[in-house]
Design a protein around this motif. Structure first.
Motif, short mmCIF file in Angstrom:
data_model
loop_
_atom_site.label_atom_id
_atom_site.label_comp_id
_atom_site.label_asym_id
_atom_site.label_seq_id
_atom_site.Cartn_x
_atom_site.Cartn_y
_atom_site.Cartn_z
N ASN A 4 0.83 -1.21 0.00
CA ASN A 4 0.00 0.00 0.00
C ASN A 4 0.87 1.26 0.00
N LYS A 5 1.96 1.27 0.78
CA LYS A 5 2.88 2.41 0.78
C LYS A 5 3.56 2.55 -0.57
N LEU A 6 3.94 1.42 -1.16
CA LEU A 6 4.59 1.43 -2.47
C LEU A 6 3.67 2.04 -3.52
N ILE A 7 2.42 1.59 -3.56
CA ILE A 7 1.45 2.10 -4.54
C ILE A 7 1.20 3.59 -4.31
N ALA A 8 1.08 4.00 -3.05
CA ALA A 8 0.87 5.43 -2.75
C ALA A 8 2.06 6.25 -3.23
N SER A 9 3.26 5.73 -3.04
CA SER A 9 4.46 6.44 -3.50
C SER A 9 4.50 6.53 -5.03
N MET A 10 4.11 5.45 -5.69
CA MET A 10 4.06 5.46 -7.16
C MET A 10 3.06 6.49 -7.65
N LYS A 11 1.91 6.56 -7.00
CA LYS A 11 0.90 7.56 -7.39
C LYS A 11 1.43 8.97 -7.18
N THR A 12 2.18 9.18 -6.11
CA THR A 12 2.77 10.49 -5.86
C THR A 12 3.73 10.87 -6.97
N ILE A 13 4.61 9.95 -7.34
CA ILE A 13 5.55 10.21 -8.44
C ILE A 13 4.79 10.53 -9.72
N GLU A 14 3.79 9.73 -10.03
CA GLU A 14 3.00 9.95 -11.25
C GLU A 14 2.31 11.31 -11.22
N ASP A 15 1.70 11.66 -10.09
CA ASP A 15 1.01 12.94 -9.98
C ASP A 15 1.97 14.12 -10.19
N ILE A 16 3.13 14.06 -9.55
CA ILE A 16 4.10 15.14 -9.68
C ILE A 16 4.58 15.28 -11.12
N ASN A 30 3.08 14.20 -13.86
CA ASN A 30 1.98 14.62 -14.73
C ASN A 30 1.70 16.11 -14.61
N LYS A 31 1.82 16.66 -13.41
CA LYS A 31 1.65 18.11 -13.26
C LYS A 31 2.73 18.84 -14.05
N GLN A 32 3.95 18.34 -13.99
CA GLN A 32 5.05 18.95 -14.74
C GLN A 32 4.82 18.82 -16.24
N ALA A 33 4.29 17.65 -16.67
CA ALA A 33 3.99 17.45 -18.09
C ALA A 33 2.93 18.43 -18.55
N ASP A 34 1.94 18.71 -17.69
CA ASP A 34 0.90 19.69 -18.04
C ASP A 34 1.50 21.07 -18.22
N ILE A 35 2.41 21.45 -17.33
CA ILE A 35 3.05 22.76 -17.43
C ILE A 35 3.93 22.82 -18.68
N SER A 36 4.74 21.79 -18.88
CA SER A 36 5.66 21.75 -20.03
C SER A 36 4.92 21.72 -21.35
N SER A 37 3.81 20.99 -21.40
CA SER A 37 3.09 20.85 -22.67
C SER A 37 2.49 22.16 -23.12
N GLU A 48 1.17 15.25 -23.43
CA GLU A 48 1.40 13.86 -23.04
C GLU A 48 1.47 13.75 -21.52
N LYS A 49 1.07 12.62 -21.03
CA LYS A 49 1.15 12.35 -19.60
C LYS A 49 2.03 11.14 -19.42
#
Length: 154
Positions: free
Chosen positions: A123-135, A137-144, A151-152
């Motif tokens: 559960n901690k691993l999945i939460a950490s993966m989601k955090t990485i993905e969210d961060i 993806n936010k950067q991809a939104d800004i860069s795009s 792209e995400k």
């Protein structure tokens, strides 16, 4: 400092997943080819140029990969009914079967990797993966908005 830590994590994660062995020893496809085939498989409507944008790869390179898939009977290329300028990619029965084999293989490797990890740690691993993905993806939104299409990282 950040660059080295991110590269170190990338090397570690690639090694842990065994991607090099998984996709070179047991698959007919490279990692990128497997990902492209999966995207065609999973989308309701798949347009060739959208895949180029999604993977941020050259149209010529994408075309060579898609021609390989077409020659192997994995996909069919056709004009998109709603816009004749676009090429729609349709997965064939053979392509679906190959993709299901890739998914099964990937699931095998993931299950082998996590089999001894307690649920609380998973559960901690999945939460950490989601955090990485969210961060990222936010950067991809800004860069795009400053460069290419949205792209995400998925």
């Amino acid at each position: 400092m950040y660059n080295e830590e991110i590269r170190k994590f990338n090397r570690f994660y690639t090694r842990v997943l065994g991607l090099v062995n998984q996709y070179s020893e047991t698959s007919l496809f490279s990692l990128l080819e497997s990902q492209i085939l999966y995207e065609i498989y999973s989308r309701d409507v798949c347009i060739q140029n959208e895949l180029c944008e999604f993977f941020s790869i050259d149209k010529g390179y994408m075309s060579r990969i898609l021609n390989k898939f077409s020659n192997q009977g994995l996909i069919i290329k056709k004009q998109y009914d709603q816009d004749k300028r676009k090429v729609q990619l349709v997965i064939t029965h053979k392509g679906r079967e190959q993709t299901k084999n890739l998914i099964d293989s990937s699931n095998f490797y993931v299950n082998r990797m996590i089999k001894d990890i307690p649920t609380s740690e998973l559960n901690k691993l999945i939460a950490s993966m989601k955090t990485i993905e969210d961060i990222l993806n936010k950067q991809a939104d800004i860069s795009s908005s400053n460069s290419r299409g949205g792209e995400k990282f998925e």
